[in-house]
Design an enzyme around this catalytic site. Structure first.
Site, PDB file in Angstrom:
ATOM      1  N   ALA A 115      72.686 136.510  31.703  1.00 45.76           N
ATOM      2  CA  ALA A 115      73.893 137.304  31.904  1.00 45.76           C
ATOM      3  C   ALA A 115      74.080 138.274  30.749  1.00 45.76           C
ATOM      4  O   ALA A 115      74.632 137.922  29.703  1.00 45.76           O
ATOM      5  CB  ALA A 115      75.114 136.386  32.049  1.00 45.76           C
ATOM      6  N   GLY A 122      75.449 148.471  30.700  1.00 51.23           N
ATOM      7  CA  GLY A 122      74.208 148.114  31.364  1.00 51.23           C
ATOM      8  C   GLY A 122      73.055 148.220  30.391  1.00 51.23           C
ATOM      9  O   GLY A 122      72.766 147.311  29.619  1.00 51.23           O
ATOM     10  N   PHE A 147      76.050 141.935  38.344  1.00 49.26           N
ATOM     11  CA  PHE A 147      74.675 142.109  38.831  1.00 49.26           C
ATOM     12  C   PHE A 147      73.743 141.025  38.285  1.00 49.26           C
ATOM     13  O   PHE A 147      72.593 141.290  37.938  1.00 49.26           O
ATOM     14  CB  PHE A 147      74.125 143.493  38.471  1.00 49.26           C
ATOM     15  CG  PHE A 147      75.025 144.636  38.847  1.00 49.26           C
ATOM     16  CD1 PHE A 147      75.688 144.665  40.065  1.00 49.26           C
ATOM     17  CD2 PHE A 147      75.232 145.676  37.952  1.00 49.26           C
ATOM     18  CE1 PHE A 147      76.523 145.719  40.403  1.00 49.26           C
ATOM     19  CE2 PHE A 147      76.061 146.743  38.281  1.00 49.26           C
ATOM     20  CZ  PHE A 147      76.710 146.762  39.517  1.00 49.26           C
ATOM     21  N   ILE A 148      74.217 139.788  38.257  1.00 50.69           N
ATOM     22  CA  ILE A 148      73.457 138.696  37.651  1.00 50.69           C
ATOM     23  C   ILE A 148      72.666 137.944  38.730  1.00 50.69           C
ATOM     24  O   ILE A 148      73.251 137.274  39.591  1.00 50.69           O
ATOM     25  CB  ILE A 148      74.377 137.722  36.893  1.00 50.69           C
ATOM     26  CG1 ILE A 148      75.267 138.487  35.905  1.00 50.69           C
ATOM     27  CG2 ILE A 148      73.554 136.654  36.208  1.00 50.69           C
ATOM     28  CD1 ILE A 148      74.511 139.345  34.916  1.00 50.69           C
ATOM     29  N   GLU A 232      60.476 140.600  30.364  1.00 50.65           N
ATOM     30  CA  GLU A 232      61.326 140.901  31.512  1.00 50.65           C
ATOM     31  C   GLU A 232      60.807 142.113  32.274  1.00 50.65           C
ATOM     32  O   GLU A 232      60.701 142.097  33.503  1.00 50.65           O
ATOM     33  CB  GLU A 232      62.763 141.144  31.043  1.00 50.65           C
ATOM     34  CG  GLU A 232      63.724 141.487  32.181  1.00 50.65           C
ATOM     35  CD  GLU A 232      65.152 141.678  31.702  1.00 50.65           C
ATOM     36  OE1 GLU A 232      65.972 142.164  32.491  1.00 50.65           O
ATOM     37  OE2 GLU A 232      65.445 141.338  30.530  1.00 50.65           O
ATOM     38  N   GLN A 269      43.088 161.848  59.831  1.00 49.74           N
ATOM     39  CA  GLN A 269      42.734 162.130  58.440  1.00 49.74           C
ATOM     40  C   GLN A 269      43.924 162.176  57.502  1.00 49.74           C
ATOM     41  O   GLN A 269      43.871 161.654  56.386  1.00 49.74           O
ATOM     42  CB  GLN A 269      41.962 163.452  58.363  1.00 49.74           C
ATOM     43  CG  GLN A 269      41.417 163.743  56.969  1.00 49.74           C
ATOM     44  CD  GLN A 269      40.712 165.081  56.881  1.00 49.74           C
ATOM     45  OE1 GLN A 269      41.354 166.124  56.925  1.00 49.74           O
ATOM     46  NE2 GLN A 269      39.389 165.057  56.770  1.00 49.74           N
ATOM     47  N   GLY A 329      56.460 155.264  62.224  1.00 45.72           N
ATOM     48  CA  GLY A 329      57.295 156.013  63.151  1.00 45.72           C
ATOM     49  C   GLY A 329      58.632 155.334  63.348  1.00 45.72           C
ATOM     50  O   GLY A 329      59.195 154.724  62.422  1.00 45.72           O
ATOM     51  N   GLY A 330      59.162 155.373  64.545  1.00 41.76           N
ATOM     52  CA  GLY A 330      60.462 154.782  64.843  1.00 41.76           C
ATOM     53  C   GLY A 330      60.504 153.287  64.617  1.00 41.76           C
ATOM     54  O   GLY A 330      61.549 152.725  64.264  1.00 41.76           O
TER      55      GLY A 330
END
Length: 375
Positions: A115, A122, A147-148, A232, A269, A329-330
């Site tokens: 923490a 930050g 954000f831990i 880290e 290609q 694609g989709g």
């Protein structure tokens, strides 16, 4: 052989429950127990504390191979436990603390988190506002962290605090705080991606922490953080490079089976050349990653290499997922396709453990200004 063991672990202990974990926003604690039984949580911890006593190359292989299966969340959970929280214990804790926390972390009897980040601090760790005021045989801790990773289900947290708010970085210390302490609260955060990785905001309201839970020396916290940031940031690179390889595996399988204009699109290609370019970048990044990790394992200073790899691997993970999703694609935009989840998961890589902007500045200071970071 080790990679085969990791693959077997993933198949038996990650794949069956992964979709459930993604929906619930956390992995089961049984996952950590299974990882401990395989010896994965204490690879670099000494045998006297229940670990394997191996070097950092094994850690690289563990996280890289685990991430290659396109299940970033559980892998990040192990990363935060073993290479963030436990890394500090392994290098800075005294023997009593190692017995009470490190040894129990190897067996997953305790899960840890690191923490540091605060709502207003930050990358600028010297700007921390969480305070720890010594009163008798305790510190009284007040502040918040955000954000831990592993923040909700952790049993203990390695927390960066200001024991002397008046002297900047020289006033930063590290405390091991039990998460069931009175005044310690957690709020689960709802994230864009890596949803199976628990992420929390932590509140600290007059939390009493015994003085024997001071990690290392008072006022040396910033030094310990700078030392451990090498591991880290490399650990994030291990995850990102493994994820790149996993996304390429998915894409190669898809383009060989998908047909357009009477032939597999793997024969087109422009797609072939794009994949060739991406694989070249991955292999170049991977080569530096292996070299830097070997140097770390030998005790050498890899601040520059770790910063370069954190920058390049995270940016590359974003690029690879974007370019590969296009080839689907989709279908690539549909949640049932793994590439869609990878696309969401990749976005945080350039933010966590030091943003890309911070990495560029560290590299620039070393390369252009000639500044040396001993740790």
């Amino acid at each position: 052989m080790f990679r085969d063991t990791i693959d077997g672990f993933v198949q038996n202990h990650m794949t069956p429950d992964f979709e459930k974990w993604e929906k619930e926003g956390k992995v089961d604690r049984a996952f950590f127990k299974a990882a401990a039984e395989y010896g994965f949580l204490g690879l670099t911890v000494g045998e006297q504390h229940g670990g394997m006593g191996l070097d950092d190359m094994y850690s690289l292989v563990l996280l890289e191979q685990m991430a290659r299966h396109n299940m970033f969340g559980p892998a990040l959970g192990i990363c935060a436990h073993s290479y963030l929280a436990m890394n500090y214990l392994n290098h800075a804790a005294n023997e009593d603390q190692k017995q009470r926390y490190l040894a129990l972390s190897v067996t997953a009897e305790k899960i840890g988190c690191l923490a540091m980040t605060e709502p207003g601090a930050g990358s600028d760790l010297a700007a921390l506002r969480t305070t720890a005021i010594k009163q008798g045989d305790h510190y009284i801790v007040n502040g918040s962290k955000t954000f831990i990773t592993n923040g909700v289900y952790a049993d203990y947290a390695v927390v960066a605090v200001k024991t002397d708010p008046n002297v900047g970085a020289a006033g930063v210390s590290l405390l091991i705080i039990d998460c069931n302490s009175e005044g310690y609260t957690t709020t689960k955060l709802n994230k864009l991606g890596i949803r199976s990785s628990d992420t929390a905001e932590i509140g600290l309201n007059n939390v009493k922490v015994p003085v024997e839970n001071l990690l290392g020396e008072e006022g040396k916290g910033f030094y310990y953080m700078m030392e451990s940031l090498q591991t880290e940031r490399l650990s994030v690179a291990w995850l990102c490079v493994g994820s790149c390889l996993g996304v390429m595996d998915l894409t190669l399988e898809y383009i060989k089976s998908r047909e357009a204009f009477g032939k597999p699109i793997a024969k087109i290609q422009v797609l072939r050349h794009k994949l060739a370019e991406l694989q070249t970048e991955i292999d170049c990044t991977r080569a530096l990653m292996y070299l830097a990790t070997q140097r770390l394992a030998k005790g050498q200073n890899v601040v520059k290499e770790a910063s370069m790899l954190k920058l390049k691997s995270a940016e590359l993970f974003k690029t690879v997922t974007d370019e590969c999703l296009q080839m689907f694609g989709g279908y690539g935009y549909m949640e049932e396709y793994k590439i869609a989840r990878a696309y969401r998961d990749a976005r945080v890589g350039t933010i966590l453990a030091g943003s890309s902007e911070i990495m560029r500045e560290i590299i620039a200071k070393m390369y252009i200004d000639g500044i040396e970071y001993n740790k």
